[in-house]
Design an enzyme around this catalytic site. Structure first.
Site, PDB file in Angstrom:
ATOM      1  N   SER A 193       0.849  -1.190   0.000  1.00 22.42           N
ATOM      2  CA  SER A 193       0.000   0.000   0.000  1.00 22.42           C
ATOM      3  C   SER A 193       0.886   1.241   0.000  1.00 22.42           C
ATOM      4  O   SER A 193       1.853   1.315   0.761  1.00 22.42           O
ATOM      5  CB  SER A 193      -0.870   0.012   1.275  1.00 22.42           C
TER       6      SER A 193
ATOM      7  N   HIS B  94      -1.538  -1.597  -4.162  1.00 25.16           N
ATOM      8  CA  HIS B  94      -2.806  -1.445  -3.433  1.00 25.16           C
ATOM      9  C   HIS B  94      -2.985   0.053  -3.183  1.00 25.16           C
ATOM     10  O   HIS B  94      -2.217   0.664  -2.423  1.00 25.16           O
ATOM     11  CB  HIS B  94      -2.712  -2.220  -2.116  1.00 25.16           C
TER      12      HIS B  94
ATOM     13  N   ASP C 257      -5.055   3.058  -1.789  1.00 26.35           N
ATOM     14  CA  ASP C 257      -6.094   3.321  -0.784  1.00 26.35           C
ATOM     15  C   ASP C 257      -6.829   4.619  -1.082  1.00 26.35           C
ATOM     16  O   ASP C 257      -6.301   5.706  -0.870  1.00 26.35           O
ATOM     17  CB  ASP C 257      -5.456   3.388   0.607  1.00 26.35           C
TER      18      ASP C 257
ATOM     19  N   MET D  88      -9.734   7.073  -0.150  1.00 31.14           N
ATOM     20  CA  MET D  88     -10.589   7.406   0.998  1.00 31.14           C
ATOM     21  C   MET D  88     -11.326   8.716   0.714  1.00 31.14           C
ATOM     22  O   MET D  88     -10.723   9.659   0.199  1.00 31.14           O
ATOM     23  CB  MET D  88      -9.740   7.573   2.259  1.00 31.14           C
TER      24      MET D  88
ATOM     25  N   HIS E  62      -8.541   0.226  -3.350  1.00 26.74           N
ATOM     26  CA  HIS E  62      -9.299  -0.135  -2.143  1.00 26.74           C
ATOM     27  C   HIS E  62     -10.188   1.050  -1.842  1.00 26.74           C
ATOM     28  O   HIS E  62      -9.727   2.067  -1.313  1.00 26.74           O
ATOM     29  CB  HIS E  62      -8.313  -0.420  -0.996  1.00 26.74           C
TER      30      HIS E  62
ATOM     31  N   MET F  73     -12.461   3.002   0.053  1.00 24.49           N
ATOM     32  CA  MET F  73     -13.050   3.277   1.363  1.00 24.49           C
ATOM     33  C   MET F  73     -13.919   4.516   1.207  1.00 24.49           C
ATOM     34  O   MET F  73     -13.562   5.639   1.602  1.00 24.49           O
ATOM     35  CB  MET F  73     -11.939   3.478   2.402  1.00 24.49           C
TER      36      MET F  73
ATOM     37  N   MET G  14     -10.281  -6.929   6.404  1.00 27.50           N
ATOM     38  CA  MET G  14      -9.456  -5.890   7.019  1.00 27.50           C
ATOM     39  C   MET G  14      -8.936  -6.372   8.364  1.00 27.50           C
ATOM     40  O   MET G  14      -9.691  -6.960   9.150  1.00 27.50           O
ATOM     41  CB  MET G  14     -10.271  -4.608   7.217  1.00 27.50           C
TER      42      MET G  14
ATOM     43  N   GLY H  13      -8.851   3.469   7.418  1.00 29.75           N
ATOM     44  CA  GLY H  13      -8.706   4.927   7.534  1.00 29.75           C
ATOM     45  C   GLY H  13      -7.272   5.382   7.643  1.00 29.75           C
ATOM     46  O   GLY H  13      -6.933   6.474   7.187  1.00 29.75           O
ATOM     47  N   PHE H  14      -6.419   4.534   8.223  1.00 28.64           N
ATOM     48  CA  PHE H  14      -5.047   4.992   8.428  1.00 28.64           C
ATOM     49  C   PHE H  14      -4.049   3.841   8.299  1.00 28.64           C
ATOM     50  O   PHE H  14      -4.372   2.697   8.632  1.00 28.64           O
ATOM     51  CB  PHE H  14      -4.897   5.625   9.822  1.00 28.64           C
TER      52      PHE H  14
ATOM     53  N   GLY I 210      -0.235   2.196   9.388  1.00 31.32           N
ATOM     54  CA  GLY I 210       0.566   2.167  10.605  1.00 31.32           C
ATOM     55  C   GLY I 210      -0.158   1.717  11.863  1.00 31.32           C
ATOM     56  O   GLY I 210       0.338   1.888  12.974  1.00 31.32           O
TER      57      GLY I 210
ATOM     58  N   ASP J 190      -5.349  -6.924   4.914  1.00 22.87           N
ATOM     59  CA  ASP J 190      -4.876  -5.560   4.757  1.00 22.87           C
ATOM     60  C   ASP J 190      -4.924  -4.836   6.096  1.00 22.87           C
ATOM     61  O   ASP J 190      -5.987  -4.702   6.689  1.00 22.87           O
ATOM     62  CB  ASP J 190      -5.791  -4.841   3.744  1.00 22.87           C
TER      63      ASP J 190
ATOM     64  N   GLY K 139      -1.639  -3.451   8.998  1.00 19.56           N
ATOM     65  CA  GLY K 139      -0.700  -3.788  10.069  1.00 19.56           C
ATOM     66  C   GLY K 139       0.126  -5.029   9.802  1.00 19.56           C
ATOM     67  O   GLY K 139       0.668  -5.647  10.714  1.00 19.56           O
TER      68      GLY K 139
ATOM     69  N   GLY L  44       1.807  -2.006   4.079  1.00 16.57           N
ATOM     70  CA  GLY L  44       2.158  -0.608   3.805  1.00 16.57           C
ATOM     71  C   GLY L  44       3.397  -0.208   4.583  1.00 16.57           C
ATOM     72  O   GLY L  44       4.526  -0.344   4.098  1.00 16.57           O
TER      73      GLY L  44
HETATM   74  C1  DX5 Z   1      -5.986   1.302   5.892  1.00 15.77           C
HETATM   75  C2  DX5 Z   1      -5.602   0.843   4.477  1.00 15.77           C
HETATM   76  C3  DX5 Z   1      -4.465  -0.133   4.478  1.00 15.77           C
HETATM   77  C4  DX5 Z   1      -3.222   0.438   5.146  1.00 15.77           C
HETATM   78  C5  DX5 Z   1      -2.113  -0.581   5.102  1.00 15.77           C
HETATM   79  O1  DX5 Z   1      -7.262   1.881   5.856  1.00 15.77           O
HETATM   80  O2  DX5 Z   1      -6.693   0.205   3.853  1.00 15.77           O
HETATM   81  O3  DX5 Z   1      -4.169  -0.514   3.122  1.00 15.77           O
HETATM   82  O4  DX5 Z   1      -2.810   1.591   4.473  1.00 15.77           O
HETATM   83  O5  DX5 Z   1      -1.001   0.040   5.671  1.00 15.77           O
HETATM   84  P1  DX5 Z   1      -0.292  -0.610   6.954  1.00 15.77           P
HETATM   85  O6  DX5 Z   1       0.350  -1.873   6.428  1.00 15.77           O
HETATM   86  O7  DX5 Z   1       0.691   0.440   7.368  1.00 15.77           O
HETATM   87  O8  DX5 Z   1      -1.370  -0.894   7.948  1.00 15.77           O
HETATM   88 ZN    ZN Z   2      -6.184  -0.777   1.987  1.00 13.68          ZN
END
Ligand code: DX5
Ligand code: ZN
Length: 217
Positions: free
Chosen positions: A9, A34, A36, A38, A68, A70, A139, A144-145, A147, A173, A175, A195
Site C-alpha cells: 500500500s 494497493h 487506498d 478514501m 481499495h 473506502m 481488514m 482509515g489509516f 501504521g 490488509d 498492520g 504498507g
Molecule cells: C488502511 C488501508 C491499508 C493500510 C495498510 O485503511 O486500507 O491498506 O494503508 O497500511 P499498513 O500496512 O501500514 O497498515
Molecule cells: Zn487498503
C-alpha cells in the site's frame, strides 16, 4: 493452486513522490499496487481519487492496480477508475444498499470485483455475494489509516472463508509485516497488503521477499 501475491500500500509513502515510490515498490518485487482511496466520509481520512490514479497509470502502464475504495458511494467511481485501467476494484459492502448492482457495474466496466469487510463486519455478510466476487478483503485494522496494529482476532474470518471457498482469492490488509505474515498465511490468505512494514523498511525488496516466501510455503 492459488497464486500468492504481495500488494504494497502506498498510503504511508511520500505521496509527493507517488510515481517514484510506486516504481520503487514494483522494482522491489511487488506483484500489484494497493491504492487506498478514501473519501473522508466512509472513513475519517482523505487520500486521492481517479485523477491521481489516471496520472499514475500513464507512468505505469503495465503495473497491476487494485483500488481499495473506502468510500460511501462505491458506484460513483467505477467508470472513472475503469478509465484509469484499474485492474481490481475492491469496495466495502457496509455502505452499500445494492451490492449485486455494484458488482455488476464493476464487471461491465472490465474490472475484477473485490468485496471488503471491516473488522466489525461478520463473514456471513459477504458470503451471500461470494459468487459475484473475484476476491474478498478481510481488514485487519479499522480502515482509515496506515501504521495501525494488526488485529489477530480477524484470523478466524479468513479460516472460515478459506475452508468454504478453497479457490477464492482472500486478501488481508492492515498492520501486516514480517512479524505476523505467518499467521495470515496459515489462516489461508493469499493476497497480502503491506504498507508501513514495506515503506519504512531499510530493505523493501527483502521484506517483500520474506512476505512472498511465507505465503508460498
Ligand atoms: C488502511 C488501508 C491499508 C493500510 C495498510 O485503511 O486500507 O491498506 O494503508 O497500511 P499498513 O500496512 O501500514 O497498515
Ligand atoms: Zn487498503
Amino acid at each position: 493452486t492459488l497464486s500468492c501475491k504481495i500488494g504494497p500500500s502506498v498510503l504511508n509513502a511520500d505521496l509527493s513522490q507517488l510515481y517514484n515510490e510506486s516504481q520503487k515498490l514494483i522494482d522491489s518485487g511487488a506483484d500489484y499496487l494497493h491504492l487506498d482511496v478514501m473519501d473522508g466520509t466512509f472513513v475519517p481520512n482523505l487520500t486521492f481519487g481517479h485523477p491521481v490514479v489516471k496520472c499514475l497509470r500513464t507512468k505505469l502502464p503495465n503495473a497491476v492496480f487494485e483500488t481499495h475504495m473506502m468510500v460511501q458511494n462505491p458506484l460513483q467511481w467505477i467508470s472513472a477508475m475503469a478509465d484509469a485501467n484499474v485492474d481490481q476494484y475492491t469496495f466495502h459492502i457496509e455502505p452499500c444498499d445494492d451490492v449485486p448492482l455494484v458488482c455488476r457495474k464493476i464487471k461491465e466496466a472490465g474490472m475484477k470485483v473485490g468485496l471488503a469487510i471491516k473488522p466489525g463486519t461478520p463473514v456471513t455478510c459477504v458470503e451471500e455475494y461470494i459468487d459475484m466476487a473475484d476476491m474478498i478483503l478481510v481488514m485487519t485494522v479499522e480502515p482509515g489509516f496506515g501504521g495501525q496494529k494488526f488485529m489477530t482476532d480477524m484470523m478466524p474470518k479468513i479460516e472460515i472463508l478459506r475452508e468454504k471457498y478453497p479457490t477464492m482469492d482472500i486478501e488481508v490488509d492492515g498492520g501486516i509485516g514480517p512479524n505476523n505474515i505467518d499467521v495470515c498465511a496459515k489462516a489461508g490468505a493469499n493476497m497480502i497488503v503491506s504498507g508501513t512494514a514495506v515503506i519504512q523498511a531499510k530493505n523493501p525488496p527483502q521484506v517483500i521477499q520474506l512476505l512472498k516466501d511465507s505465503v508460498n510455503k
